[in-house]
Write a protein that holds these residues in place. Structure first.
Motif, PDB file in Angstrom:
ATOM      1  N   TRP A 273       0.875  -1.184   0.000  1.00 54.64           N
ATOM      2  CA  TRP A 273       0.000   0.000   0.000  1.00 54.64           C
ATOM      3  C   TRP A 273       0.899   1.216   0.000  1.00 54.64           C
ATOM      4  CZ3 TRP A 273      -3.980   1.760   4.284  1.00 54.64           C
ATOM      5  CH2 TRP A 273      -5.031   2.468   3.676  1.00 54.64           C
ATOM      6  N   SER A 274       0.407   2.276  -0.589  1.00 56.73           N
ATOM      7  CA  SER A 274       1.195   3.492  -0.633  1.00 56.73           C
ATOM      8  C   SER A 274       1.045   4.251   0.689  1.00 56.73           C
ATOM      9  CB  SER A 274       0.717   4.361  -1.801  1.00 56.73           C
ATOM     10  OG  SER A 274       1.530   5.499  -1.916  1.00 56.73           O
ATOM     11  N   VAL A 275       2.139   4.411   1.382  1.00 58.34           N
ATOM     12  CA  VAL A 275       2.140   5.048   2.702  1.00 58.34           C
ATOM     13  C   VAL A 275       3.007   6.294   2.616  1.00 58.34           C
ATOM     14  CG1 VAL A 275       2.827   4.736   5.111  1.00 58.34           C
ATOM     15  CG2 VAL A 275       1.818   2.826   3.854  1.00 58.34           C
ATOM     16  N   LEU A 276       2.436   7.456   2.841  1.00 52.91           N
ATOM     17  CA  LEU A 276       3.193   8.700   2.672  1.00 52.91           C
ATOM     18  C   LEU A 276       3.005   9.675   3.824  1.00 52.91           C
ATOM     19  CD1 LEU A 276       1.123   8.576  -0.128  1.00 52.91           C
ATOM     20  CD2 LEU A 276       3.068   9.861  -0.951  1.00 52.91           C
ATOM     21  N   HIS A 277       3.986  10.528   3.958  1.00 53.23           N
ATOM     22  CA  HIS A 277       3.874  11.675   4.850  1.00 53.23           C
ATOM     23  C   HIS A 277       3.170  12.809   4.100  1.00 53.23           C
ATOM     24  CE1 HIS A 277       5.157  15.161   7.262  1.00 53.23           C
ATOM     25  NE2 HIS A 277       5.355  14.304   8.251  1.00 53.23           N
TER      26      HIS A 277
END
Lengths: 483, 277
Positions: free
Chosen positions: B244-248
């Motif tokens: 999954w795309s996990v971003l700040h």
């Protein structure tokens, strides 16, 4: 003087794993806590005066704790003037001895009780049973757990860990054993009707009624009981002897203070503006009165409370036992109350238990039962500084050398390296070299020491090939972003 | 031009420096002159929360000294702010340091000037989304018409200690990004600093509940202002073989600024996008 609390002999890891492995318990706790937390939020949101009242109640409790000794003296004098006997009791043994000798004097055999966390804390039922007294809990939840031979898992809803189906099976079994008709279904109505029928007989046969107290008003000498079931009224009025067992923290100064705080147990506990029953007791049956107990005994119990009055944890004594902190606590929602190992669970229990009984008692509580999410701080109507207390209790445990030597040394080294930019850079290059042996598919999958626990269930990215510090240093001279 | 010092946090520095680089780009696009006080390491929160206050205090002093240092090149008299890339660390400096200072005041070697330095630093310290909400808007290149949906995880310290729970959502909405609300959104993810290491079982049970709620939104990516929560949740995704795309937030805003916010682009942009067999 520290208090004495009951404890589960099983070590923390075993209690935790038992809870985490019980999916029925976790589902029950989750649904009860969510329901109560949502009800509280809705009640506050729909009640314009709620915050003003909450603060007034909090201040009343704080004032009372600050002046607890003179208020207790005033309370004793007022109650004595009304014909009650008031006794200051230190801990479990003194309380049990008093009740046992009272029962002997009266020739009493049967005791009914309304819900009291203090008597759980004092392990009173067991002590009375040892002395040959038959004790019946009459709060519905307490009745359930008494039949199950369990302890409360929630400060307000003692049987929160049990669902309707389980309770139905329990009542069926009870009905068969006692040779009476069981509940007709597992709906709330028939279950409650069964309990009511069984308990009625106990109320009428009882020689002594034992209640706690939600508040004690010094100015008027009034014992205040708050329930939603009305069982406390029966316990306090049907048997010929009424014994009130209350912590010294329950005292309030004035009637106005009571008015300020009286809504809070129900408002913050179950999201009702007022409990269904609010009972005010000022003494035994007066001459010429047709009803009420012949004798009223009021035991004011310390069990570790007095030592907190003048210290940084005095606000813990303002707790009104509403359970709001339990209902929002992520850890409580996972493991329920029994995992905490003593009478009180949830955030207040994890803080209060070692304060009452000493830091050696269940030392895992401050460390292992709190993520410091601060949800309890937000929920507590008395603004008890629970998160701060968790941290300072941990600090005291560390300061008193209660931590494993390896852990202590790791923190010391960590703190030393990271408090100097140069040492921090050195740490980075060591860690880069070390992490090569702990990677799989480009991710960190294991680590020694303090960090090992992380990798039991989670991966981590490795330390970056170029940290932000390194990138900035490369960029800085020109002020241009390097590619 | 406002001068902004960046406080990146140890997790960004060590594990997610891309977030720091994205923040620099985002702030420069909004007209800030970005500086980086190079003496900074860690706010000491992990030690503070675990009860190791002498260590926390040593780190706090180093951070205060770094953030209070006079600005490196730049005309005098400029307005100055410090922007932190972790809601939890900003909360630590602003709201918890006073308690640490009170304790340190009773320790040997105490110097009253720390209170003054703390007041100066805390008074101009903001979490990134707080700063973005009052900064001039950047000419955003985000023109993709397909709806991009992210789910926002707000860390507990950002929400309850810093009382900045709504700021990140406001930033995202300002960018035209649709923000999904997960069930039990104010429930802790179980990270809790060293809690994640001390109590991996409970911490992971909480992560799994949180991930279930976050994943149920079927958002294109998960965004937060705290890499602590994100590394814990993302590390759990990684271990259980979920990509999954996990971003700040800084990275998401940077993508929006560059017009690279289409769902397909977003899905490739974050950490933990590659499945590990």
């Amino acid at each position: 003087m520290v208090g004495r609390l009951p404890r589960d002999p099983a070590p923390w890891g075993e209690r935790r794993d038992r809870a985490l492995g019980n999916s029925v318990l976790r589902g029950n706790i989750r649904s009860v806590t969510r329901r109560l937390a949502d009800a509280r939020r809705r009640a506050y949101a729909s009640y314009p005066a709620s915050q003003v009242l909450r603060v007034a109640g909090r201040d009343a409790k704080r004032r009372a704790v600050a002046r607890v000794e003179p208020l207790l003296d005033e309370l004793r004098d007022r109650l004595a003037a009304n014909g009650a006997r008031v006794i200051f009791a230190e801990g479990p043994k003194e309380v049990a001895d008093y009740v046992v000798s009272l029962a002997a004097r009266r020739g009493a055999k049967r005791v009914v009780k309304s819900k009291s966390m203090l008597t759980e804390e004092l392990d009173l039922n067991r002590r009375l049973a040892v002395a040959g007294l038959a004790v019946r809990e009459t709060d519905l939840g307490e009745y359930i757990i008494q039949l199950l031979d369990e302890h409360p898992s929630h400060i307000l809803a003692p049987a929160a860990h049990r669902n309707r189906q389980e309770i139905h099976a329990l009542f069926q079994e009870t009905a068969e054993r006692e040779g009476v008709p069981g509940p007709t279904s597992d709906d709330v109505g028939p279950l409650t009707a069964f309990a009511r029928q069984r308990l009625r007989e106990d109320f009428l046969a009882a020689d002594i009624g034992i209640t706690g107290a939600n508040f004690l008003v010094a100015e008027t000498g009034t014992i205040v009981l708050v329930t939603n079931e009305g069982n406390a009224d029966m316990v306090a009025s049907l048997p010929p002897v009424h014994v009130v067992i209350a912590g010294i923290d329950k005292v309030l100064d004035t009637w106005a203070d009571l008015a300020a705080v009286i809504q809070q147990p129900a408002l913050s506990g179950v999201g009702q503006r007022l409990s269904a029953y609010t009972t005010l007791i000022s003494g035994p049956r007066a001459a010429g009165s047709p009803e009420g107990p012949e004798e009223l005994h009021v035991l004011l119990v310390d069990n570790g409370r007095r030592q907190l009055v003048d210290g940084p944890y005095a606000d813990v004594l303002t707790c009104i036992r509403c359970g709001a902190c339990y209902n929002v606590c992520p850890v409580y929602r996972q493991v329920g109350g029994h995992a905490y190992g003593s009478t009180y669970a949830g955030p207040i229990g994890a803080v209060e238990t070692p304060l009452l009984a000493g830091l050696d008692f269940l030392p895992e509580l401050p460390k292992s039962l709190c993520t410091l999410c601060n949800a309890c701080v937000e929920a507590c109507p008395m603004d008890i500084a629970l998160a701060d207390h968790f941290i300072t209790l941990r600090r005291r445990q560390v300061g008193e050398g209660r931590e494993a030597a390896g852990t202590r040394l790791t923190y010391r080294a960590w703190g030393r390296l990271w408090s100097s930019p140069r040492q921090y850079q050195r740490f980075v290059s060591w860690a880069r070299r070390g992490q090569r042996f702990m990677m799989r598919q480009g991710r960190l999958v294991r680590s020694p020491g303090l960090w090992a626990g992380w990798f039991e269930t989670r991966d981590m990215p490795p330390i970056a090939p170029e940290t932000f510090h390194e990138w900035w240093a490369r960029r800085a001279p020109s002020g241009k972003t390097p590619s | 031009m406002e001068r902004v010092d960046l406080f990146v946090s140890c997790l960004v520095d060590l594990f997610e420096p891309e977030t720091g680089r994205a923040a620099v780009a985002v702030m420069e696009r909004r007209g800030a002159q970005v500086g980086f006080p190079s003496g900074q390491t860690c706010c000491g929160q992990f030690a503070y929360n675990a009860g190791h206050w002498p260590e926390a205090w040593a780190m706090a002093k180093a951070l205060l000294a770094a953030l209070d240092a006079p600005p490196t090149p730049g005309p005098d008299g400029q307005e100055r702010a410090t922007v932190g890339l972790s809601g939890s660390c900003v909360a630590m400096v602003r709201e918890e340091y006073p308690k640490l200072l009170d304790w340190a005041a009773g320790q040997p070697g105490w110097d009253t000037s720390w209170r003054v330095r703390h007041a100066r630093v805390a008074g101009r310290l903001w979490e990134l989304s707080q700063w973005l909400n009052r900064a001039a808007p950047a000419p955003s290149a985000h023109q993709d018409t397909r709806p991009t949906r992210v789910v926002l995880h707000t860390g507990c310290h950002m929400r309850r200690v810093l009382a900045a729970g709504g700021d990140a959502a406001a930033v995202l909405e300002g960018l035209g990004v649709s923000v999904a609300t997960p069930e039990d959104e104010d429930q802790c993810c179980g990270f809790g600093g060293t809690y994640a290491m001390n109590e991996p079982k409970i911490s992971t049970a909480l992560a799994d509940d949180k991930l279930r709620a976050l994943r149920a939104t079927q958002a294109d990516a998960m965004v937060s202002c705290d890499w602590g929560c994100l590394l814990h949740l993302g590390g759990r995704l990684s271990r259980t073989g979920v990509a999954w795309s996990v971003l700040h937030l800084a990275q998401l805003v940077d993508l929006a600024d560059r017009g690279e916010l289409a769902p397909a682009q977003l899905a490739r942009a974050g950490r933990f996008v590659r499945e590990v067999p």
